[in-house]
Write an enzyme that holds these catalytic residues in place. Sequence first.
Site, PDB file in Angstrom:
ATOM      1  CD  GLU A  29      -2.747   1.352   2.433  1.00  0.00           C
ATOM      2  OE1 GLU A  29      -3.600   2.256   2.465  1.00  0.00           O
ATOM      3  OE2 GLU A  29      -2.580   0.543   3.361  1.00  0.00           O
ATOM      4  CE  LYS A  59      -6.442   0.043   1.670  1.00  0.00           C
ATOM      5  NZ  LYS A  59      -6.892  -0.395   3.016  1.00  0.00           N
TER       6      LYS A  59
END
Length: 294
Positions: free
Chosen positions: A176, A211
């Site tokens: 992420e 992400k």
Amino acid sequence: MRDEQRNRIASGAGFLAALDQSGGSTPKALALYGVPESAYSGEGQMFDLMHAFRSRIMMSPAFTGERVLGAILFEQTMDRDVDGVSTPDYLWQRKRIVPFVKVDEGLADERDGVRLMKPFTRLGGLLERAVERRVFGTKMRSFVSRADTGGITAVVDQQFAYAREILGAGLVPILEPEVDIHSAEKRRAEELLKAAVLERLADVDGPVMLKLSIPSVDNFYADLIGHPKVLRVVALSGGYTQAEADERLARNRGLIASFSRALVQDLRYQQSDDEFNRTLDVAVAAIGRASVGT
């Protein structure tokens, strides 16, 4: 079991629920839920209240594998029980929701337009416990404020270095590298980030997940979504309201949600169970529709 979980994550309909607020963000999350800091004393009570909140979400009839593919857990949540069952087992056995766990230890101070993750000091033990508790994968977050080539390179290098260790433990890592939605350089930062990720995917042995912030240009991450080394690409809400995040997400084909604040923004401690479940059902339905894409 892992093959079934992998197939669900790779091609299932739905989204990932991010239930992984850590110690630093927990007071804010509880306050939004309607529990002020004056309602508890010390971290122990704070985390007990937060676990009760997460348990209430997970036990809700609105929260099922029909619309929720996976849930990202805080480490303490992974180690606790829900309704007398370990949280990962409760999610998978009762709800058919694939469990993940957050493994980063927070962000370092900003340098070169980014905030790297603090060095991991206990990853090995955490991965061992995750495997023992039948968790499918992990999540780790960095933060990008500006389109600085050196900073973004450092973020991606760090993410992939830890991803290799996580893959070696038999878990699937979610990388992420969040781009600040308020940055004046967001679009250029996304261009640099995507190029760096694509370059490093060639050298990774197993599947990873990504992400990412919802992109400035619709379908900008199509080549990542279709990449053979990428199991799934999910989007964070990044501070957008649920309505705005849903609207932006729905324009991106193949990109699904992994929302935290946007999922729980209308849930309150003071709601009756019926009110709570109806409110959560509305949120889950809206985010699920947006995760289908166009």
